[in-house]
Design an enzyme around this catalytic site. Sequence first.
Site, PDB file in Angstrom:
ATOM      1  N   GLY A  77       0.851  -1.206   0.000  1.00 28.35           N
ATOM      2  CA  GLY A  77       0.000   0.000   0.000  1.00 28.35           C
ATOM      3  C   GLY A  77       0.876   1.241   0.000  1.00 28.35           C
ATOM      4  O   GLY A  77       0.718   2.145  -0.840  1.00 28.35           O
ATOM      5  N   HIS A  78       1.849   1.283   0.921  1.00 32.78           N
ATOM      6  CA  HIS A  78       2.817   2.383   0.931  1.00 32.78           C
ATOM      7  C   HIS A  78       3.604   2.389  -0.377  1.00 32.78           C
ATOM      8  O   HIS A  78       3.872   3.440  -0.950  1.00 32.78           O
ATOM      9  CB  HIS A  78       3.819   2.230   2.080  1.00 32.78           C
ATOM     10  CG  HIS A  78       3.209   2.155   3.441  1.00 32.78           C
ATOM     11  ND1 HIS A  78       3.090   0.979   4.139  1.00 32.78           N
ATOM     12  CD2 HIS A  78       2.690   3.107   4.249  1.00 32.78           C
ATOM     13  CE1 HIS A  78       2.539   1.209   5.316  1.00 32.78           C
ATOM     14  NE2 HIS A  78       2.272   2.487   5.412  1.00 32.78           N
TER      15      HIS A  78
ATOM     16  N   LYS B 172      -7.194   4.720   1.560  1.00 31.83           N
ATOM     17  CA  LYS B 172      -7.568   3.838   2.671  1.00 31.83           C
ATOM     18  C   LYS B 172      -7.905   4.667   3.906  1.00 31.83           C
ATOM     19  O   LYS B 172      -8.846   4.378   4.624  1.00 31.83           O
ATOM     20  CB  LYS B 172      -6.428   2.870   2.981  1.00 31.83           C
ATOM     21  CG  LYS B 172      -6.650   2.188   4.290  1.00 31.83           C
ATOM     22  CD  LYS B 172      -5.940   0.893   4.415  1.00 31.83           C
ATOM     23  CE  LYS B 172      -6.233   0.303   5.752  1.00 31.83           C
ATOM     24  NZ  LYS B 172      -5.469   0.964   6.814  1.00 31.83           N
TER      25      LYS B 172
END
Length: 281
Positions: free
Chosen positions: A36-37, A150
């Site tokens: 995600g990062h 998110k």
Amino acid sequence: MKIATTIKEVRETVAQWKREGLTVGLVPTMGYLHQGHGSLIKASANDCDRTVVSVFLNPTQFAPNEDLESYPRDFENDKALCKEMGADLVFHPEVEEMYSEGSATFVEILSDMPKQLCGKTRPIHFRGVCTVVSKLFNIVNPDKAFFGEKDAQQLAIIRKMVKDMSYGIEIVGCPIIREADGLAKSSRNTYLNEEERKAALCLSQAVEIGKDLVNKGETNADKVISAMKSHIEKEPLARIDYVQAVNGVTMTPVDTLCKNVLVAMAVYIGKTRLIDNFSVK
Ligand code: AMP
């Protein structure tokens, strides 16, 4: 890829890049990085000439009863992912470098916006987020900064802070990255045992249920939220904090689902609090 632990080193590196006419992207993180990062770092590396990733577990966004002490850390892995995704500089300061003794200035949005959704159970959280992000903006002086959808309330709050404080920085929102089975990737997923990991799927399943109803034309927020909640309530390990529909910009609760409404949730799986969401297209 350089590693900096002091504000001075970051300022000097970025100043040199700016003298060369290069654009700079910033990706703020708390570490224990995952894909995600990684997607944010990649987006910045594709869009900007140079990318700075901050890895800083920010104490001011945690309340005393929260998981600051147990939050996972793995800086060796963080560095490897940053490099792989195309970062040029990783800023990894100690707490004392970011908050010198007697530090007493905070950045806080005084509307209802940070009191909605996650703000109800985490009343000081967004003040800490705005303060640290504002400091990172001042230290790095980026052209663009990249945040994940998110944390949709965080993204909306940062956009508001940038507007209110006249930061000349473009905020770029990036889509939620999920595990193969749908669970939104999160550093906190590491807290889940095997049974909880299975139970955690009720969040992304509820998102799918909500999306399906909206795609079929349902515009009544109560109906969609009820369907999502009753799915989550079937899971014995789950305890709902909130499932709510809000205006995607102001975070004000809404009754009707239309374009740009955010449907967001926080659910405890055992002791671990997880979040997920979707936006109405
Ligand atoms: P954190 O380290 O949890 O503070 O997250 C740093 C940044 O990564 C924030 O902008 C998050 O929204 C973003 N992020 C975290 N998890 C994901 C994910 N699964 N997909 C996309 N972005 C994410």
